[in-house]
Design a protein around this motif. Structure first.
Motif, mmCIF file in Angstrom:
data_model
loop_
_atom_site.group_PDB
_atom_site.id
_atom_site.type_symbol
_atom_site.label_atom_id
_atom_site.label_comp_id
_atom_site.label_asym_id
_atom_site.label_seq_id
_atom_site.Cartn_x
_atom_site.Cartn_y
_atom_site.Cartn_z
ATOM 1 N N ALA A 1 0.969 -0.979 -0.252
ATOM 2 C CA ALA A 1 0.136 0.259 -0.710
ATOM 3 C C ALA A 1 1.228 1.015 0.172
ATOM 4 N N ALA A 2 0.244 2.322 -0.262
ATOM 5 C CA ALA A 2 0.934 3.551 -1.240
ATOM 6 C C ALA A 2 0.321 4.690 -1.402
ATOM 7 N N TRP A 3 0.477 6.151 -1.507
ATOM 8 C CA TRP A 3 -0.287 6.977 -1.326
ATOM 9 C C TRP A 3 -0.062 6.585 -3.187
ATOM 10 N N CYS B 1 -2.137 7.777 -6.748
ATOM 11 C CA CYS B 1 -3.253 9.032 -7.420
ATOM 12 C C CYS B 1 -4.494 8.249 -8.504
ATOM 13 N N ARG B 2 -5.773 8.778 -7.592
ATOM 14 C CA ARG B 2 -7.029 8.178 -8.291
ATOM 15 C C ARG B 2 -7.077 8.708 -9.818
ATOM 16 N N GLN B 3 -5.714 9.375 -10.443
ATOM 17 C CA GLN B 3 -6.303 10.145 -11.675
ATOM 18 C C GLN B 3 -5.434 9.891 -12.166
ATOM 19 N N CYS B 4 -3.676 9.043 -12.264
ATOM 20 C CA CYS B 4 -2.940 9.224 -12.937
ATOM 21 C C CYS B 4 -2.247 7.769 -12.304
ATOM 22 N N GLY B 5 -2.784 7.029 -11.178
ATOM 23 C CA GLY B 5 -2.406 6.298 -10.656
ATOM 24 C C GLY B 5 -0.335 5.951 -10.159
ATOM 25 N N ALA B 6 0.155 6.843 -10.897
ATOM 26 C CA ALA B 6 1.209 7.257 -10.185
ATOM 27 C C ALA B 6 1.601 7.237 -8.561
ATOM 28 N N THR B 7 2.688 6.451 -7.289
ATOM 29 C CA THR B 7 2.261 6.328 -6.602
ATOM 30 C C THR B 7 3.508 7.214 -5.638
ATOM 31 N N THR B 8 3.348 7.259 -4.394
ATOM 32 C CA THR B 8 4.346 8.090 -3.624
ATOM 33 C C THR B 8 4.631 7.888 -2.326
ATOM 34 N N ALA B 9 5.731 8.253 -1.473
ATOM 35 C CA ALA B 9 5.819 7.819 0.107
ATOM 36 C C ALA B 9 4.845 8.099 0.639
ATOM 37 N N GLU B 10 5.093 9.777 0.185
ATOM 38 C CA GLU B 10 5.043 11.129 1.302
ATOM 39 C C GLU B 10 3.680 11.324 0.195
ATOM 40 N N TRP B 11 2.634 11.748 1.811
ATOM 41 C CA TRP B 11 1.022 12.635 1.132
ATOM 42 C C TRP B 11 0.998 13.812 1.198
ATOM 43 N N GLY B 12 1.028 14.229 0.306
ATOM 44 C CA GLY B 12 0.734 15.737 0.135
ATOM 45 C C GLY B 12 -0.792 16.118 -0.704
ATOM 46 N N PRO B 13 -1.263 17.658 -1.262
ATOM 47 C CA PRO B 13 -1.803 18.094 -1.516
ATOM 48 C C PRO B 13 -2.811 18.012 -2.587
ATOM 49 N N CYS C 1 1.120 14.311 -11.835
ATOM 50 C CA CYS C 1 0.488 14.827 -12.531
ATOM 51 C C CYS C 1 -0.824 16.217 -12.043
ATOM 52 N N GLU C 2 -0.378 16.322 -10.678
ATOM 53 C CA GLU C 2 -0.269 17.651 -10.016
ATOM 54 C C GLU C 2 -1.968 17.816 -10.016
ATOM 55 N N ALA C 3 -2.657 16.491 -9.834
ATOM 56 C CA ALA C 3 -4.297 16.306 -9.939
ATOM 57 C C ALA C 3 -4.781 16.639 -7.604
ATOM 58 N N PHE C 4 -5.105 17.481 -7.928
ATOM 59 C CA PHE C 4 -5.468 18.218 -6.319
ATOM 60 C C PHE C 4 -6.157 17.406 -5.342
ATOM 61 N N ALA C 5 -6.004 16.416 -4.175
ATOM 62 C CA ALA C 5 -6.829 16.057 -3.405
ATOM 63 C C ALA C 5 -6.774 14.341 -4.025
ATOM 64 N N ALA C 6 -6.013 13.835 -4.623
ATOM 65 C CA ALA C 6 -6.452 12.757 -5.137
ATOM 66 C C ALA C 6 -5.613 11.214 -4.603
ATOM 67 N N LEU C 7 -4.679 11.743 -3.584
ATOM 68 C CA LEU C 7 -4.104 10.543 -3.188
ATOM 69 C C LEU C 7 -4.986 9.875 -2.211
ATOM 70 N N ASP C 8 -5.022 8.743 -2.656
ATOM 71 C CA ASP C 8 -5.432 7.656 -1.219
ATOM 72 C C ASP C 8 -4.811 6.810 -1.257
ATOM 73 N N TRP C 9 -4.988 6.568 0.276
ATOM 74 C CA TRP C 9 -3.577 4.964 0.839
ATOM 75 C C TRP C 9 -4.193 4.078 0.403
ATOM 76 N N ARG C 10 -3.421 2.938 -0.986
ATOM 77 C CA ARG C 10 -4.345 1.292 -0.954
ATOM 78 C C ARG C 10 -2.941 0.800 -1.612
#
Length: 464
Positions: free
Chosen positions: A411-413, A415-427, A432-441
């Protein structure tokens, strides 16, 4: 039509009856005038007078019809031109919507020629200029729309879009705010302004715009998923507002109240917003409100079983590590994210060096469903097996690491828009710069990079 025929028939019958009645009456009428004497039957005289009156009335109607004929003809021609102009305008707007520049321009010229020009033809001209890439002409046409009170918001909204596409965000914000001031109940405009305000860190203004968009949402836009995304965006906005106040350094008592209120508003919209839950829990613990801190952390973990939430919960609970871990597992059973929750609990158990519990938790998940974290947990458990333990009774570290390399990413943060993952949460999504699109899954269709050797791989998201 039938009613008129019946009316004419009745009138003819009445006229015949009147003529018959008059003809049956005796009597004469004598008229003397300028030495002349005229003697005529009264019935005939009445009939003649009635005929003369009828002829005069018909003549008046005929003359009135002839006098108004040019006006009626010109009116019909004018109405026909207006209808054709409106049709050309509609076709032009449709062509502009689908990006057909040639058809849109042709219908714009025809609509202006037939209607003489109005606000809608001005809007179509602006759309055509935009399709052509003529931003100067488009700005001029949109500026003309702002002169009319009824279309001012369209002009400002068009200017906002042009300036945003040109990269002039300051001018885009100014135009967007002007449009929003005159048309707050337009959800599309409110959402566009929210995106601009959020991009510039104007969190209060972004919250106002998005709340208006939510309040005046269009029919069909109130699906469960759309409402959830709006609530998540509002939660992130409230959290970012709290963060902006916390980053000032020194805060007053009033600021602390606003910070806590903003964090609670964020969790009201999205209880699983991990950073907001952690910040709010810290504030409540500092104020001695342990029960409040535990309550919001439990709600957050049930929604988003992040390892940081698990670790903070165990700190708040206190007591023996094994008892707290068992309590965390009971809490996990109430949530709907079983795999992520087990992964978080196994990671905690590994950090506490509860090797047997870490193994038990990892093996709760079938081999086909285990992610890289759980296989890594088993590898670390195998490395720490007692020296006198039988090799077959403990996981083989090398085998577990090989499986971790092939297993789905943990599981990682994401993006609901592009599917990219990141270790750190951000707005914003860093990809893809989508706002509020990071889910922990769990990320779909992604595999971790295989380790170069059989040395222990670090556990993703393991608390320090």
């Amino acid at each position: 039509m039938l009613k008129r025929l019946v009316t004419i028939a009745v009138l003819i019958l009445l006229a015949g009856y009147a003529a018959s009645f008059l003809a049956s009456q005796d009597g004469k009428t004598v008229i003397q005038w300028l030495g002349y004497r005229v003697e005529v039957q009264t019935s005939l005289l009445v009939t003649v007078m009635a005929a003369i009156i009828f002829l005069v009335v018909m003549m008046d109607r005929l003359l009135s019809f002839l006098a108004g004929l040019p006006g009626r003809l010109s009116g019909r021609i004018r109405n026909r031109r207006q209808e054709e102009g409106q049709q050309a305008l509609a076709l032009g707007l449709v062509a502009a919507a689908v990006g057909d520049q040639h058809e849109a321009a042709k219908n714009a010229r025809r609509a202006r020629r037939l209607t003489g020009g109005n606000t809608l033809t001005g809007l179509l001209d602006a759309q055509v200029a935009t399709l052509r890439g003529d931003t100067e002409a488009a700005s001029r046409f949109f500026g003309q729309l702002t002169d009319n009170r009824a279309t001012a918001w369209l002009g400002h909204a068009g200017t906002m879009r042009l300036r945003a596409e040109a990269g002039d965000d300051e001018a885009a914000l100014e135009a967007g705010r002007a449009a929003f001031a005159t048309r707050r109940n337009e959800p599309g405009l409110a959402r566009a302004l929210f995106a601009l305000e959020a991009r510039h860190g104007n969190w209060r203004e972004a919250i106002t715009a998005l709340e208006e968009a939510k309040r005046h949402r269009q029919s069909g836009a109130n699906s469960k998923e759309a409402m959830r995304e709006t609530d998540i965006a509002l939660a992130v906005l409230h959290y970012q507002l709290a963060r902006s106040l916390m980053e000032r350094g020194e805060t007053t008592g009033k600021d602390e109240g606003i910070i806590l209120s903003s964090l609670e508003n964020a969790l009201k919209h999205h209880p699983g917003l991990t950073p907001a839950a952690l910040e709010a829990a810290d504030i409540h613990m500092q104020r001695g409100k342990k029960r409040k801190a535990v309550s919001l952390l439990e709600k957050a973990f049930l929604d988003t079983p992040h390892p940081d939430l698990a670790a903070r919960l165990m700190d708040c609970w206190g007591g023996e590590d094994a008892a707290s871990l068992a309590r965390l597992m009971r809490l996990s059973d109430r949530g709907g994210n079983r795999l992520e929750a087990i992964s978080a609990c196994a990671t905690i158990a590994l950090k506490l060096m509860l090797w047997g519990e870490a193994r038990r938790l990892a093996e709760l998940v079938s081999t086909a469903e285990r992610d890289a974290v759980l296989w890594s947990v088993l590898a670390e458990v195998g490395r720490n097996a007692p020296e006198d333990a039988a090799a077959d009774d403990w996981p083989d570290p090398r085998y577990c690491l090989e499986e971790a390399a092939r297993a789905p990413r943990s599981a990682a943060w994401t993006c609901r828009q592009c599917g990219a993952t990141t270790a750190e949460w951000g707005p914003h999504c860093p990809s893809c710069e989508a706002f509020a699109a990071l889910d922990w899954r769990m990320a779909k269709n992604t595999l971790p990079v295989a380790p170069a050797d059989d040395t222990a791989t670090p556990l993703p998201n393991q608390p320090d």
